[in-house]
Write a protein that holds these residues in place. Sequence first.
Motif, PDB file in Angstrom:
ATOM      1  N   GLU A  21     -22.098 -13.359  21.622  1.00  0.00           N
ATOM      2  CA  GLU A  21     -21.906 -12.482  20.910  1.00  0.00           C
ATOM      3  C   GLU A  21     -20.518 -12.072  20.812  1.00  0.00           C
ATOM      4  O   GLU A  21     -19.444 -11.439  21.704  1.00  0.00           O
ATOM      5  CB  GLU A  21     -23.083 -10.490  21.081  1.00  0.00           C
ATOM      6  N   PRO A  22     -19.695 -11.659  19.743  1.00  0.00           N
ATOM      7  CA  PRO A  22     -18.156 -10.983  19.136  1.00  0.00           C
ATOM      8  C   PRO A  22     -18.474 -10.103  19.720  1.00  0.00           C
ATOM      9  O   PRO A  22     -18.813  -9.094  19.769  1.00  0.00           O
ATOM     10  CB  PRO A  22     -17.776 -11.548  18.518  1.00  0.00           C
ATOM     11  N   GLN A  23     -17.600 -10.044  21.003  1.00  0.00           N
ATOM     12  CA  GLN A  23     -16.285  -7.953  21.211  1.00  0.00           C
ATOM     13  C   GLN A  23     -15.196  -7.499  21.034  1.00  0.00           C
ATOM     14  O   GLN A  23     -14.311  -8.800  20.968  1.00  0.00           O
ATOM     15  CB  GLN A  23     -17.085  -8.116  22.543  1.00  0.00           C
ATOM     16  N   GLU A  24     -14.973  -6.278  20.195  1.00  0.00           N
ATOM     17  CA  GLU A  24     -13.949  -6.294  19.665  1.00  0.00           C
ATOM     18  C   GLU A  24     -12.838  -5.909  21.598  1.00  0.00           C
ATOM     19  O   GLU A  24     -14.054  -4.751  21.966  1.00  0.00           O
ATOM     20  CB  GLU A  24     -14.002  -5.227  19.273  1.00  0.00           C
ATOM     21  N   PHE A  25     -12.007  -6.291  21.555  1.00  0.00           N
ATOM     22  CA  PHE A  25     -11.002  -5.889  22.868  1.00  0.00           C
ATOM     23  C   PHE A  25     -10.284  -6.041  22.439  1.00  0.00           C
ATOM     24  O   PHE A  25      -9.616  -6.622  21.555  1.00  0.00           O
ATOM     25  CB  PHE A  25     -11.079  -7.505  24.019  1.00  0.00           C
ATOM     26  N   LYS A  26      -9.042  -4.414  23.874  1.00  0.00           N
ATOM     27  CA  LYS A  26      -7.703  -4.147  22.992  1.00  0.00           C
ATOM     28  C   LYS A  26      -7.027  -4.544  24.000  1.00  0.00           C
ATOM     29  O   LYS A  26      -7.369  -3.891  25.161  1.00  0.00           O
ATOM     30  CB  LYS A  26      -8.086  -2.900  22.065  1.00  0.00           C
ATOM     31  N   PHE A  27      -6.053  -5.374  23.731  1.00  0.00           N
ATOM     32  CA  PHE A  27      -4.565  -5.030  24.241  1.00  0.00           C
ATOM     33  C   PHE A  27      -3.294  -4.989  24.351  1.00  0.00           C
ATOM     34  O   PHE A  27      -2.856  -4.572  22.734  1.00  0.00           O
ATOM     35  CB  PHE A  27      -4.868  -6.548  25.103  1.00  0.00           C
ATOM     36  N   LYS A  28      -2.578  -4.448  25.574  1.00  0.00           N
ATOM     37  CA  LYS A  28      -1.004  -4.065  24.096  1.00  0.00           C
ATOM     38  C   LYS A  28       0.020  -5.501  25.136  1.00  0.00           C
ATOM     39  O   LYS A  28      -0.156  -6.134  25.582  1.00  0.00           O
ATOM     40  CB  LYS A  28      -0.467  -3.218  24.916  1.00  0.00           C
ATOM     41  N   ILE A  29       0.881  -5.610  24.147  1.00  0.00           N
ATOM     42  CA  ILE A  29       1.610  -6.835  23.812  1.00  0.00           C
ATOM     43  C   ILE A  29       3.389  -6.067  24.085  1.00  0.00           C
ATOM     44  O   ILE A  29       3.319  -5.313  23.340  1.00  0.00           O
ATOM     45  CB  ILE A  29       1.657  -7.885  22.397  1.00  0.00           C
ATOM     46  N   HIS A  30       3.932  -6.276  25.131  1.00  0.00           N
ATOM     47  CA  HIS A  30       5.067  -5.456  25.147  1.00  0.00           C
ATOM     48  C   HIS A  30       5.801  -6.782  24.454  1.00  0.00           C
ATOM     49  O   HIS A  30       6.303  -8.228  24.628  1.00  0.00           O
ATOM     50  CB  HIS A  30       5.806  -6.101  26.803  1.00  0.00           C
ATOM     51  N   GLN A  31       6.688  -5.730  23.851  1.00  0.00           N
ATOM     52  CA  GLN A  31       7.434  -6.815  22.750  1.00  0.00           C
ATOM     53  C   GLN A  31       9.350  -6.165  22.742  1.00  0.00           C
ATOM     54  O   GLN A  31       9.579  -5.199  22.903  1.00  0.00           O
ATOM     55  CB  GLN A  31       6.865  -6.788  21.304  1.00  0.00           C
ATOM     56  N   ILE A  32       9.796  -7.061  22.475  1.00  0.00           N
ATOM     57  CA  ILE A  32      11.333  -6.691  22.252  1.00  0.00           C
ATOM     58  C   ILE A  32      12.032  -6.699  21.013  1.00  0.00           C
ATOM     59  O   ILE A  32      11.858  -8.125  20.868  1.00  0.00           O
ATOM     60  CB  ILE A  32      12.242  -6.942  23.193  1.00  0.00           C
ATOM     61  N   ASP A  33      12.560  -6.216  19.798  1.00  0.00           N
ATOM     62  CA  ASP A  33      12.225  -6.533  18.628  1.00  0.00           C
ATOM     63  C   ASP A  33      14.228  -6.232  19.038  1.00  0.00           C
ATOM     64  O   ASP A  33      14.347  -5.124  18.045  1.00  0.00           O
ATOM     65  CB  ASP A  33      11.769  -6.479  17.493  1.00  0.00           C
ATOM     66  N   GLY A  34      15.090  -7.158  18.914  1.00  0.00           N
ATOM     67  CA  GLY A  34      16.311  -6.728  19.207  1.00  0.00           C
ATOM     68  C   GLY A  34      16.617  -5.679  19.743  1.00  0.00           C
ATOM     69  O   GLY A  34      17.038  -6.172  20.799  1.00  0.00           O
TER      70      GLY A  34
END
Length: 174
Positions: A71-84
């Motif tokens: 069954e599809p489950q919703e998972f949250k996660f964080k992405i470290h990103q550098i924009d300039g």
Amino acid sequence: MSNHDQNAHRPVKRNEMSRRQFLSYTLGGATAFMAAGVALPMVRFAVDPILKKKSGSTLIKVVEESKVTNEPQEFKFKIHQIDGWYVSDPEQTAWIRKDEQGKYYALSPVCKHLGCTIGWNTEKNNEYVCPCHGAHYTIEGKALSVAPKPLDEYELEVKEGWIYLGPIKENTRV
């Protein structure tokens, strides 16, 4: 006496620089040198992020393999990103499931119609549904109504009992 003979007997006039010209050139050169000294760091500051090499796709550890079901489950996660010069850790969401063959896949929750966030089985029909404009998708992300394209998919890798997600790509399942 011809004109040529008269010029031949005159002393050659040297083209010398006056004091005023010398000071103008010196002051202009010094000013240009100082302006370049100020401007170059600003140019480098503006251009440096563009010239940095982009790192390869980084995978983020999201969930233990044992917690994912059919069954599809919703998972949250964080992405470290550098924009300039801006560094952030935005929260992302993925719908992860294990298919009938035991393979894992993760779908993006962003509706391909106008970008709203979809939900799973909200109408008790075993479909992803967009609450904004009524787009419907199959369990594998295929567009059934309203939306022009299927849901996007995340790159997925399983390592040491954990599911890792990478960048979003086009849906390869439908």
